[in-house]
Every structure is written in structure tokens, then in C-alpha cells.
Design a protein around this motif. Sequence first.
Motif, short mmCIF file in Angstrom:
data_model
loop_
_atom_site.label_atom_id
_atom_site.label_comp_id
_atom_site.label_asym_id
_atom_site.label_seq_id
_atom_site.Cartn_x
_atom_site.Cartn_y
_atom_site.Cartn_z
N GLU A 193 0.83 -1.20 0.00
CA GLU A 193 0.00 0.00 0.00
C GLU A 193 0.86 1.26 0.00
O GLU A 193 0.57 2.23 -0.70
CB GLU A 193 -0.92 0.00 1.22
CG GLU A 193 -2.10 -0.95 1.13
CD GLU A 193 -3.15 -0.46 0.14
OE1 GLU A 193 -3.16 0.74 -0.20
OE2 GLU A 193 -3.97 -1.29 -0.30
N PHE A 194 1.94 1.23 0.80
CA PHE A 194 2.84 2.38 0.88
C PHE A 194 3.48 2.66 -0.47
O PHE A 194 3.48 3.81 -0.96
CB PHE A 194 3.92 2.11 1.94
CG PHE A 194 5.01 3.13 1.96
CD1 PHE A 194 4.80 4.40 2.45
CD2 PHE A 194 6.28 2.81 1.48
CE1 PHE A 194 5.83 5.35 2.48
CE2 PHE A 194 7.32 3.74 1.51
CZ PHE A 194 7.08 5.01 2.00
N VAL A 195 4.04 1.63 -1.09
CA VAL A 195 4.73 1.81 -2.38
C VAL A 195 3.74 2.24 -3.46
O VAL A 195 4.02 3.16 -4.25
CB VAL A 195 5.45 0.51 -2.78
CG1 VAL A 195 6.09 0.65 -4.17
CG2 VAL A 195 6.50 0.14 -1.75
N SER A 196 2.59 1.59 -3.50
CA SER A 196 1.59 1.91 -4.51
C SER A 196 1.05 3.33 -4.34
O SER A 196 0.94 4.09 -5.31
CB SER A 196 0.45 0.89 -4.43
OG SER A 196 -0.58 1.23 -5.34
N HIS A 197 0.75 3.69 -3.09
CA HIS A 197 0.17 5.02 -2.85
C HIS A 197 1.20 6.12 -3.11
O HIS A 197 0.85 7.18 -3.64
CB HIS A 197 -0.35 5.11 -1.41
CG HIS A 197 -1.25 6.27 -1.17
ND1 HIS A 197 -2.48 6.41 -1.79
CD2 HIS A 197 -1.11 7.38 -0.38
CE1 HIS A 197 -3.06 7.54 -1.41
NE2 HIS A 197 -2.25 8.15 -0.55
N LEU A 198 2.45 5.86 -2.76
CA LEU A 198 3.51 6.84 -3.06
C LEU A 198 3.63 7.04 -4.56
O LEU A 198 3.74 8.18 -5.05
CB LEU A 198 4.84 6.39 -2.47
CG LEU A 198 6.05 7.29 -2.75
CD1 LEU A 198 5.83 8.69 -2.19
CD2 LEU A 198 7.33 6.68 -2.15
N SER A 199 3.61 5.95 -5.32
CA SER A 199 3.69 6.06 -6.78
C SER A 199 2.51 6.85 -7.34
O SER A 199 2.67 7.74 -8.19
CB SER A 199 3.74 4.67 -7.42
OG SER A 199 4.86 3.94 -6.96
#
Length: 732
Positions: A239-245
Motif C-alpha cells: 500500500e505504501f509503495v503503490s500510494h507513493l507512486s
Amino acid sequence: MQRLLNLLSQLPWILFSSQFPMSLLAYIKTNSPKFFSILKNLHSFFSKSMEESNPSAGVSDTPPPFDPLVPAVPISYPLKTLEELESRAYFKSFHYPFNKSTVKLKGDLPKRQRILVCHDMAGGYTDDKFVQGGVNADAYAIWHWYLIDIFVYFSHNLVTLPPPCWTNTAHKHGIKVLGTFIMEWDEGKKLAEKLLLTKESAHMYAERLTELAVALDFDGWLINMEVTLDPKQIPNLKEFVSHLSQTMHSSVPGSTVIWYDSVTIDGDLSWQDQLNDKNKPFFDICDGIFVNYSWKKDYPKSSADVAGDRKFDVYMGIDVFGRGTYGGGQWTTNVALDVIKKDEVSAAIFAPGWLYETKQPPDFQTAQNRWWGLVEKSWGIVQNYPRILPFYSNFDQGHGYHIYIEGKLVSDTPWNNISSQSFQPFIEYPEDPTAQPIQVVVDFKDASYSGGGIIKFIGTLGADTFTARLFQGEILLGNSPVYVTYSVKSSGNSLLGFALEFFSAKNEKKSVFLASSGNTLLTMNRFSKHFSSVIMPRRVTKLETEAGWVIQESSIEMDGYTLREIRAICYQSRLEKSEVVMKDKTPSRNPSEYYAVLGHIKVYTSAANTDFPPSTSWIVDGQYVQFASGPQGTKNLSIKIIWQLKEGNTDPFSNYNIYVEKLKSVSGNPNEILEGADQEYLGVAEVESFYISDLVVPSGTSSLKFIIQVCSADGASQKLEDSPFFTLKVPA
């Protein structure tokens, strides 16, 4: 025995230093915990021994704790805690406004193999942390930007924010800049627990990182999670990586988020050294993967197969220090590059500062040029400039021993400021400089025309010419004339001109020679058979104030043609009878000394000339004014100068030179008449503010006049008498 103890005492310091790769130390910790424990105990033992043997060491030199709220010389610094990130504390800092990049990036990543360069130089935030520049003339810099697509600023802090000097000059050359978000070791594991506590916390921290990138105008993040995680935490990590992207892409179109090959989808800290099913789930939700350095020869190919149509988003790591890296790094970095190039993935060069940190002979300038020459030989040129007009370069590398403005010396103090880098020339440096008649070098010790650098051409030359690559660009010309202006110094009969290569829409090539001033008939006869056209200067100006510099201006009309290359042409003006010899019945010439210096080059249309607003168009003020008493009636002043246009924007202006006049009141006159002193150069600002710390104000000074000289991207500077200013009265 003593030698063994000495060796053991050094080992833990080396392993735990900022230069040692955390991935390798983590590998030791994971796979040899007993050995890791021994190293840690040795580190603690020798640290304690040093403290006991010298309990006062460092006490007197310990600086006061850094308080970002207190006015001080502006610096760049990282965030070390999640609390700083969550609370947006950085935006309340005195230093925040100074850290904004002012150069906008144009364009997106090309659909081809790319080169990413990860900074990692001596732990980061060294000379480059001083936003307004430092005093080390030999500070580290990179100037081979035409070989780079992405630049990552790296340190072992939680949130590494790129100093604006790197973002400014990288953007100027068309290169993306990424910050680093890293969690490692036991402390990193604790931080990860907080980061990944909930889906909401993962989203919140991703949004905070996006806010920082937007505010400071850099282009994305390298995510390095070098910690072991509970498999239950992996969904929130995704979720962190996806939302940051997603938030980066929506807030900064064309931005880039790259995952480092570290923790796997199972939560294990296990470097895969390739793209596979253990790390691909992270690759799938961001813009690329930085693969760990210890890959095997067939790993780039297998990674490309796994990536499919995203193979260019796989960046195979190469550690220039050579620590476990394929090919050995260092002077054989090109061995790994050759394999990566062949297998059609991208490359990630880690820690090119190895050249600087290890003091590679004979000197950094020479070693750096030689090393990057190996990169070019393997990979080729990846950036083209000039791309738009006006185009200006004074060949400044962002460090030196003096600063000149239009041939006039304004400072003879050693300095460094990577923001001051001009467009860097594509100079080719042969492995054996003696193999060619003319040596071409960027020099920052001899007098400059503008900034702190020049290109020097030195050697011997006969009847032939010598050509040197300067720029490879992509400018489509219209029906307006294009002007080329340059400054040159030369000795004897040494002459310097330019060869410009143009291509039509049908790829028809035309070469134009811009000759130096001289005998038109002889020049035409000599060069017309080698070029499509020969153009003599339309205007030649010798600077009266600074002996030696000659400004030459030529004009070209090439409607519908694209300018692709600019090369310098070294030649000599005439054949003296004493120099002519017969060789195979053909007049020849004994080689004679050649010396020419190029100060700047400017390519522009007449419409591109800058009109500077009058001083009355600006609002200028002083903040945080503080006087302190000094010796013999002097005072020390600290002040922040700010300025803004009353109307319009400052986009056409690239930077501002800051001067001060220290004025004295003439005694015995009922009217206060100010007796001016010479303008003292204080520095350069990239933003509309400049902080002056501890300026010495001589006894008897009645007022200080701070002048902001506005400069444009085409190298022009506003006249000091027309520039905006702020006057401050000095208290008695």
C-alpha cells in the motif's frame, strides 16, 4: 601481535562507516550472526577504549545542537525521524525556502535503456549542503551529465532530501532527481512497524513524502527497505509503495518511484540480485527496480525476460567501490555496463564518488574524465543539448578559485556551488593525451570570462586543423536568423572557430564553419572546400577593461534545419615563409605552439535578448537583522535579504548576484552625503532570498546598500546601477 591488534581495531570502524554498503553488512548479519556479533563487540570495545584514553576528545569541538528554526547560513539536511516527517516540521524550518529547486525539468524518461547514478558520496551532505555555496574549490561534483538519465541523492538517513544544487544542475541538463527513503537495521525495523501499522499510516507517510518532493521540486524517490518484516506487514508495505507512486504521479507528472531489491514479498531481507517472483510484486506497483550489485552474468537477461515490456525499468546495480559487484567496479565498471547494455536492461551506478574518496591519481579532474570516458565508450551519449534557444554555456563546473562577470573579476575567493554549473561540454578525453596535437581541458585556475571556468586548447599545430567536440544538440531552426557569440583569448596566430552540423527533415547534412576574424579571402579559400558554407564574424569586440578577451558574433539562417552538433576548430592564421617546408612537393608547415581559450558560447535569436525590469519594479526588504559588536569599533551584521517583482514572474531569471556597498557619511556637511565604496561581491542566489552571516561592517560606516544583480539564462546580467537594492542604516 600489535600489528594484529591495529588491524582488528580498524576492521569494525571500516565495516560500520557510512562508506560500507549496508546491504553487505546486513548480509553478514543475516548469514553469519556470530561473526556480526564479534564485529559489533569489537566496535564497542574500541570505541570505549578511545573514550577512556581521551575522555575530552571532541568535547570542545562539539557544535551546538542544530535548531532548524534559528536563522543561520542556509543548509540542506535530511529528516531522521518519522515524527519530523509526519508533523511537516521541515516546512517550518528557516532553511526550507532556500532549499527549493528553481530549474524546471522538461521532458520524461526516454523509452530506451537508461543510466541511473546513485550519489552516495562520503555519507552525503558534505560541501554540497551549503545552499549558497561553500569555500572548497576542490569540492566533489559531477559534470558528465550527458551520460546520465536519473540522479539519486543517497545517504543513510531516513529521508534524504536532495540539496537544491544537484536538482538545479541536473534539471538544467534534462535529468531526473530522486530522494531516498531508507529503513535499515534494528532502528529501521522499529520505524517500519510504525510506518506499516495500518493502511492509513502507510498512505499518510507516502503523502508526506510526496509533499516534500513537490515543495522542493525534485522528481521522485528510491525506496530502500532493508529490514526483515513480518509477512503480515507486506500488504501495508505494498500500500505504501503503490500510494507513493500514485500520489507522486498525480502531483508531479512524469515522476519516478524506484524500489530497491531488498526485502522480499515474504518479508525476508534477502537480496535477489535479479528481478524475480520474490520482488516483482513491488516492481509491478512502482516505476522500476534497483537490483542489488551481486548479480551473475545471466541475471540481466533473466530479469529482462521477467520484466517483459518493462525491461528498461530494471536497473542492474554496479557498486563502483567494487564490493561484491559484477565486474569488480572501480576502473572495470565498464565490464558490467557492457553486459547490461547487451541484455537490454538499464544500469544503476552506485557511488561514483569512489574516484574522489579514494583520491585516484593523478588528480580528481583527470581521473573523473577518464572514468566517465569508459562509461561513454560502453554506453554512449544519452542526453542531447542544446534543445532550446537561447543556449548559453560558460563551462563552469560549479567550483573554482575566482568568479568573473563579463570579463571583470568580482571575487578571488575559492568557492563551490554546483547550482552554478553551466551546460557542460561533451569533451572527449583520450587515454593518452599526448596522442593528439591539441589538449582540450576545462580549466578553473586561469582567468575566466564568466563564472569560474574556461576551455583551454594547448599544443602544437601545423597547416592542418584540429577539431574538438563541444555539444550535441537537437534544435529545429525557423526562418529567423540565429546568432552565435563567443569570447576567446589566443596567442600568436592561433585562431578558434566553430563547426556547426545541421540536418534537414530528409536527413541531408550541411556543415557550417564560423570562422574567427581575419583575412576573409584567405579564410574562404582555405575552408570552403571542407564546409557547406563559411561565415565570417559580423561583429568583433575587444574588451577595453580586460585585456585579451575578444567577443565575436556571427549569424546564420538555416530555416527548417536541425542543429545537431557544435565543434571547436583550432587553426592558425597564415603560413610564414620561414615555417613552410616542402614535403612530397607539397607545401607543409613545421608544427608551432597553439594556445586559445574559450570563455563562453551563446546561441540565440534576436528575440531572445533579455529585458530586465527597472529597479523600481521590485520590492526589496531585510529580515532577521542582527548587529553584533566587533573589535576596534567594527560591527558584524547578519541579515536575510528578500525581493520580489511587484508584477509578473521571475521565470526568465536564472539567478541573482548579491553585492554590498559600505557607505560613509562625509563629516562637516549639514546634508548627509554618502561616499560610496566599491561593490563587494557576496555570493549568488538561486531563489529570491539571500542570507548574509557575520558581515564585517567597518567603523564609521553609516549605511549598507545591498544590490541584487538580476541574471538571465542567456548569460546576461543587469547593470549594477539599474539593479534593485536595499539600504540599511547602521546604528551608531
